[in-house]
Design an enzyme around this catalytic site. Structure first.
Site, PDB file in Angstrom:
ATOM      1  N   ASP A  31       0.844  -1.190   0.000  1.00 32.54           N
ATOM      2  CA  ASP A  31       0.000   0.000   0.000  1.00 32.54           C
ATOM      3  C   ASP A  31       0.889   1.252   0.000  1.00 32.54           C
ATOM      4  OD1 ASP A  31      -2.275   1.535   0.088  1.00 32.54           O
ATOM      5  OD2 ASP A  31      -3.121   0.537   1.848  1.00 32.54           O
ATOM      6  N   GLU A  65       2.858   4.824  -4.132  1.00 36.10           N
ATOM      7  CA  GLU A  65       3.189   5.876  -5.090  1.00 36.10           C
ATOM      8  C   GLU A  65       4.576   6.501  -4.857  1.00 36.10           C
ATOM      9  OE1 GLU A  65      -0.994   5.209  -4.387  1.00 36.10           O
ATOM     10  OE2 GLU A  65       0.472   6.126  -3.053  1.00 36.10           O
ATOM     11  N   ASP A 112      -7.795   4.678  -3.441  1.00 38.11           N
ATOM     12  CA  ASP A 112      -8.862   5.072  -2.518  1.00 38.11           C
ATOM     13  C   ASP A 112      -9.928   5.890  -3.248  1.00 38.11           C
ATOM     14  OD1 ASP A 112      -7.299   3.836  -0.663  1.00 38.11           O
ATOM     15  OD2 ASP A 112      -6.627   5.662   0.330  1.00 38.11           O
TER      16      ASP A 112
END
Length: 678
Positions: free
Chosen positions: A389, A392, A459
């Protein structure tokens, strides 16, 4: 005077400290680089080592042309560059606007458009302080061209013509800079710099804010399938998809304890509902950057994993790249240079539940350090699946100019971080002789697919608007070479488990999810549930969302979702075969209609339905209250609905879509017909 240079298997143009080099790089493909330095940096970036392809080089009066299979590139003495296919048809040409510009291959009547006082070059190196450059590469825009790929952006458009795209990684945005043109070429912007791509009506432009050189790879093919497969050969293919991974995945933010996980798994088994993977989300750890279970809530992870596996369920755990400044690991990693550094201000990248800095995934030593912690605390307990997670990574403020990696400034190399994060775990698992590697990663860059990356769309909001965006995102990820992809079914945030409007959205998303590459239920559901203690050992404790299992929304909705879970189970042999095509050839799992029907004009115009493999046509319902929708059936086939009705292709039909069902059609004669029409 400029100079055209012919090498054994490459051509170059030299003028005023600029070198342009074009060479074969795979079947029907060329690598194109330019620099104002003395030599090229020779970094492969997304490309794999080249397999030798001998090119044919032709010398003209003021040109050099290099041909490699179906593609040729011609450069003239002014340095202008154009590409043609094997039939001599123009695919792409640089955009120059100078008083002496000449269009390569243009007709005499069309030459006037190139002559201009604007003084624009097709390749512009604008110096930055310190010796690097801001690069702009311009190409002519072609009316009627359609463009696909480029990764995942939160917008509803499948055709990207007319769009401007940021080349940067953000939560729910994945920059995978490979585009495919309806004119018959694909182009990889082989540069991890932060930048921009604009596919405007008047020009196509690629920009890198900080770079040493221009580097792109271009390929020609008569079909989207040919282009996609050539790209996969150049950048890598997915490993084989583990068979368990095509089943149903249960996830939520968050299961707080070991007992919660076991209770959910046991209830799925009690209800005789299929479950392949259960996912343990973040803050199961004592603190960020400890990469271990908190023994208070997870007293015996190994026993938990063993019981789950005995039920036929694999366990996945969340791994964040954040390292809290209060941890011992932070102190050690800081001293060894394993953390992302900040150019200005304090070294805090994210202030979520503590002051955190990301580990530097571009540093091989840092990757190994994190993997060794994960191996000791998770892998040795039997866990083989990891959810990478925040990949990025998600900075508190996306001030890309303020961060630096081991491999360079983020402005210059930042987009490769999610791929490097995945690479560390892939290589760590390989070193343990694992053969079935799949990791869920919230982002991707070109080449991520070869590291077992299952990308998901981040998300995203719980809304029908967002649902429509995810369809375009998933299809364009596939066309950008990332076949393994999924979403949070129901959206991540904004859904209340007691809201009938959210129930409708969830069911529609769930129905579509049954026909996505990976079928995964996840979300941060309202109302939120506070932890039993606000702090533990001085560390703030994270809250959780409401229950998110299929029975959490009432028995009527549970029955609908249970039906589609069984449909998915019946489909799994077919999905396994489609996954094999992705692994062997690089084909996407979700395919735009034009992937198999490029000669039919309607296939390029239809953006709200798609093919799962070659044999299933999926038409999701993506509007609130919608109970009927139009479906286009390609010509040359007969199509069978899930209700057993037979339709001739080559027409658009209107079909009923009650809440319990979405339109799905089977190509007549396909083997999957028996599985779905039992």
């Amino acid at each position: 005077m400029s100079e055209l240079i012919k090498h054994d298997n490459a051509i170059e143009w030299h003028f005023d400290r600029q070198i342009l080099r074009i060479e074969p790089w795979g079947e029907n493909s060329l690598r194109v680089r330019a620099t104002r330095n003395n030599t090229f940096c020779e970094k492969p970036w997304a490309l794999l080592p080249v397999t030798a392809h001998h090119a044919v080089i032709d010398e003209g009066k003021e040109t050099l042309t290099i041909r490699n299979g179906n593609i040729s590139a011609t450069v003239n003495t002014k340095g202008q560059l154009a590409f043609h296919n094997q039939r001599g048809e123009l695919l792409l040409e640089e955009m120059w606007r100078q008083r002496s510009t000449v269009g390569i291959g243009a007709t005499e009547k069309s030459q006037d458009k190139y002559i201009s006082a604007l003084k624009l070059d097709g390749r512009e190196f604008k110096p930055n302080p310190g010796g690097k450059y801001q690069l702009t590469v311009r190409f002519e825009s072609v009316e009627g061209e359609m463009i696909h790929g480029m990764g995942q952006y939160q917008q509803p458009w499948l055709d990207l013509k007319g769009c401007t795209l940021e080349l940067a990684q953000r939560n729910s945005q994945a920059s995978v800079p490979f585009m495919q043109s309806s004119l018959g070429y694909g182009l990889l912007w082989n540069n991890p710099a932060i930048g921009e791509a604009s596919f405007a009506k008047n020009s196509t432009q690629w920009k890198a804010l900080v770079t040493d050189e221009m580097d792109y790879w271009i390929t020609a093919g008569d079909t989207p399938m040919a282009i996609t497969r050539q790209y996969a050969e150049a950048t890598g293919k997915t490993p084989p998809m583990p068979k368990f991974a095509t089943g149903f995945w249960q996830c939520k933010l968050r299961y707080r304890t070991q007992q919660e996980v076991l209770d959910v798994a046991r209830e799925y088994k009690r209800r005789n509902l299929p479950l392949s993977v259960i996912v343990i989300d973040f803050f199961h750890w004592p603190n960020q950057g400890t990469w271990c279970f908190d023994p208070v809530d997870w007293p015996d992870p190994k026993a938990m994993v063993t019981e789950l596996r005995e039920m036929g369920i694999e366990t996945m755990v969340s791994i964040w790249p954040t390292v809290d400044s209060r941890t011992d690991n932070y102190k050690e990693m800081k001293s060894k240079g394993y953390l992302v550094t900040t150019e200005r201000g304090v070294s805090v990248n994210l202030d979520f539940m503590g002051n955190c800095t990301f580990f530097d995934a571009t540093n091989p030593a840092a990757r190994d350090y994190v993997w060794q912690k994960v191996k000791q605390n998770y892998y040795d307990a039997g866990i083989r699946l990891f959810w990478l997670d925040e990949a990025e990574p998600e900075y508190r403020a996306y001030d890309f100019d303020n961060y630096r990696y081991h491999s360079g400034p983020v402005l210059e190399v930042g987009n490769s971080y999610p791929r490097d994060f995945a690479q560390g775990f892939y290589e760590g698992l390989q070193a343990q002789n694992e053969q079935e590697i799949i990791n869920l990663v919230r982002c991707a860059w070109a080449g991520s697919q070869r590291y077992g990356v299952l990308a998901w769309s981040g998300d995203v909001h719980s809304s029908f608007h967002s649902l429509r965006n995810q369809l375009a995102a998933g299809l364009n990820m596939g066309m950008a070479g990332i076949p393994w992809w999924t979403t949070d079914i129901g959206g991540f945030q904004g859904g209340n488990i007691h809201d009938p409007a959210f129930h409708e959205l969830l069911i529609r998303w769930f129905q579509w999810g049954a026909f996505c590459p990976v079928f995964r239920l996840h979300g941060y559901r309202d109302p939120q549930v506070q932890p039993p203690e606000a702090f533990r050992d001085g560390i703030a404790q994270c809250n959780s969302g409401s229950p998110n299992e299929v029975w959490s929304y009432g028995e009527e909705n549970c029955q609908i979702m249970s039906h589609w879970m069984q449909v998915r189970e019946n489909l799994r042999p077919y999905i396994d075969s489609v996954m094999a095509e992705a692994s062997q050839h690089g084909d996407p799992v979700m395919r735009p209609m034009f992937y198999h029907y490029p000669q039919q004009a309607k296939s390029w115009q239809t953006e709200d339905q798609y093919l799962l493999g070659q044999d299933l046509l999926i038409a999701p319902v993506m509007h609130a209250g919608q109970r009927q929708r139009d479906v286009w059936l390609p010509e040359g086939e007969n199509w069978i609905s899930l209700q057993g009705e037979r339709y001739q292709g080559g027409q658009q039909i209107s079909v009923h879509a009650p809440l319990e069902s979405i339109p799905v059609f089977i190509r007549e004669g396909a083997q999957v017909q028996r599985a779905l029409l039992k």
